[in-house]
Design a protein around this motif. Sequence first.
Motif, PDB file in Angstrom:
ATOM      1  N   LEU A 101       0.839  -1.204   0.000  1.00  0.00           N
ATOM      2  CA  LEU A 101       0.000   0.000   0.000  1.00  0.00           C
ATOM      3  C   LEU A 101       0.875   1.256   0.000  1.00  0.00           C
ATOM      4  O   LEU A 101       0.586   2.233  -0.702  1.00  0.00           O
ATOM      5  CB  LEU A 101      -0.928   0.015   1.212  1.00  0.00           C
ATOM      6  N   ALA A 102       1.954   1.210   0.786  1.00  0.00           N
ATOM      7  CA  ALA A 102       2.871   2.360   0.828  1.00  0.00           C
ATOM      8  C   ALA A 102       3.494   2.576  -0.550  1.00  0.00           C
ATOM      9  O   ALA A 102       3.610   3.715  -1.024  1.00  0.00           O
ATOM     10  CB  ALA A 102       3.951   2.116   1.880  1.00  0.00           C
ATOM     11  N   THR A 103       3.863   1.484  -1.219  1.00  0.00           N
ATOM     12  CA  THR A 103       4.494   1.599  -2.539  1.00  0.00           C
ATOM     13  C   THR A 103       3.509   2.170  -3.552  1.00  0.00           C
ATOM     14  O   THR A 103       3.843   3.063  -4.340  1.00  0.00           O
ATOM     15  CB  THR A 103       4.973   0.203  -3.008  1.00  0.00           C
ATOM     16  N   ALA A 104       2.272   1.661  -3.521  1.00  0.00           N
ATOM     17  CA  ALA A 104       1.260   2.151  -4.469  1.00  0.00           C
ATOM     18  C   ALA A 104       0.972   3.630  -4.215  1.00  0.00           C
ATOM     19  O   ALA A 104       0.855   4.429  -5.155  1.00  0.00           O
ATOM     20  CB  ALA A 104      -0.019   1.323  -4.336  1.00  0.00           C
ATOM     21  N   ALA A 105       0.881   4.009  -2.912  1.00  0.00           N
ATOM     22  CA  ALA A 105       0.601   5.410  -2.580  1.00  0.00           C
ATOM     23  C   ALA A 105       1.753   6.299  -3.040  1.00  0.00           C
ATOM     24  O   ALA A 105       1.541   7.374  -3.620  1.00  0.00           O
ATOM     25  CB  ALA A 105       0.374   5.558  -1.081  1.00  0.00           C
TER      26      ALA A 105
ATOM     27  N   MET B 196       3.658  10.475  -6.760  1.00  0.00           N
ATOM     28  CA  MET B 196       4.641  11.019  -7.693  1.00  0.00           C
ATOM     29  C   MET B 196       4.051  11.200  -9.104  1.00  0.00           C
ATOM     30  O   MET B 196       4.579  11.965  -9.906  1.00  0.00           O
ATOM     31  CB  MET B 196       5.873  10.104  -7.770  1.00  0.00           C
ATOM     32  N   THR B 197       2.969  10.474  -9.407  1.00  0.00           N
ATOM     33  CA  THR B 197       2.393  10.553 -10.763  1.00  0.00           C
ATOM     34  C   THR B 197       1.313  11.635 -10.831  1.00  0.00           C
ATOM     35  O   THR B 197       1.347  12.519 -11.694  1.00  0.00           O
ATOM     36  CB  THR B 197       1.753   9.192 -11.149  1.00  0.00           C
ATOM     37  N   LEU B 198       0.355  11.525  -9.939  1.00  0.00           N
ATOM     38  CA  LEU B 198      -0.740  12.499  -9.887  1.00  0.00           C
ATOM     39  C   LEU B 198      -1.273  12.496  -8.456  1.00  0.00           C
ATOM     40  O   LEU B 198      -2.101  11.674  -8.096  1.00  0.00           O
ATOM     41  CB  LEU B 198      -1.874  12.109 -10.869  1.00  0.00           C
ATOM     42  N   PRO B 199      -0.765  13.376  -7.588  1.00  0.00           N
ATOM     43  CA  PRO B 199      -1.160  13.325  -6.180  1.00  0.00           C
ATOM     44  C   PRO B 199      -2.589  13.782  -5.941  1.00  0.00           C
ATOM     45  O   PRO B 199      -3.212  13.396  -4.965  1.00  0.00           O
ATOM     46  CB  PRO B 199      -0.167  14.254  -5.484  1.00  0.00           C
ATOM     47  N   TYR B 200      -3.094  14.640  -6.794  1.00  0.00           N
ATOM     48  CA  TYR B 200      -4.454  15.171  -6.586  1.00  0.00           C
ATOM     49  C   TYR B 200      -5.005  15.674  -7.899  1.00  0.00           C
ATOM     50  O   TYR B 200      -4.276  16.269  -8.692  1.00  0.00           O
ATOM     51  CB  TYR B 200      -4.427  16.350  -5.591  1.00  0.00           C
TER      52      TYR B 200
ATOM     53  N   PRO C  32      -7.033   6.098 -11.600  1.00  0.00           N
ATOM     54  CA  PRO C  32      -7.251   5.254 -10.418  1.00  0.00           C
ATOM     55  C   PRO C  32      -8.661   5.385  -9.840  1.00  0.00           C
ATOM     56  O   PRO C  32      -9.222   4.403  -9.359  1.00  0.00           O
ATOM     57  CB  PRO C  32      -6.215   5.756  -9.405  1.00  0.00           C
ATOM     58  N   ALA C  33      -9.224   6.602  -9.892  1.00  0.00           N
ATOM     59  CA  ALA C  33     -10.576   6.786  -9.339  1.00  0.00           C
ATOM     60  C   ALA C  33     -11.596   5.976 -10.133  1.00  0.00           C
ATOM     61  O   ALA C  33     -12.496   5.344  -9.565  1.00  0.00           O
ATOM     62  CB  ALA C  33     -10.942   8.272  -9.340  1.00  0.00           C
TER      63      ALA C  33
END
Length: 238
Positions: free
Chosen positions: A71-75, A80-84, A95-96
């Motif tokens: 989970l930490a790795t995926a987060a 780094m890709t698209l935080p928000y 992802p949504a």
Amino acid sequence: MNTPVDTALIQSLDREHFLHPFTDFKDMAAHGARVITRAENIYVWDSDGHKLLDAMSGLWCVNVGYGREELATAAYRQMMTLPYYNSFFQTTNVPAVQLAARLSALAPEVGGRSFKHVFYSSSGSESNDSNVRMVRRYWDLLGQPERKIIIGRINGYHGSTMAGASLGGMSSMHAQGDLPIPNITHIGQPYFYEMGQPGETPAEFGLRAAGWLEDKILALGADKVAAFIAEPVQGAAA
Ligand SMILES: Cc1ncc(COP(=O)(O)O)c(C=O)c1O
């Protein structure tokens, strides 16, 4: 390993600057808060080195345990890709969408209907605020705007926002902020140990408690009732 923490310093900064919910401030000022510093699987550690079994799973929400590396790795990767980004104005993100599709596939059928749409929020309280608006809007769109009343249970817990605390049936929360908001009402709690009658079995009590909902709907008029909200197992309040 726990990084050493100056417990007294953190407790003093905590007292000075950090407002806690559901906390007796006199008691906290006298004894200081317990400073949690680390967690792994089902355990948490405090700043004095005590290892504690986290039987509450955080606030009933750490469903997969602490310290899950995947989970930490995926987060990290997603941060780094698209935080928000927001989902207003016909905008979406990968992802949504993928999570919504997965949740829809996992959701059970209830009463012959399947759940195919997901609305995201950041907490249980916000979810229930959204629920109130969605339910009332739903009946408006079906041409039944008089269906406004939502029935909850005394001592049910549905969050701490204005609507969440109103849906919940805790009198101490209602006393803060003139709650409940209009068109929310409550029936008794299904608490056998307090409300079961001598000689009554739990199953008989369950049927009687279900009857309180029917009685309330009949008293209000079914055409005025928008929804009933309840925890499958009443947990947070007492
Ligand atoms: C049944 C239930 N609904 C809603 C909430 C509120 O969730 P949150 O604390 O994420 O706002 C809780 C929190 O304990 C809960 O137990």
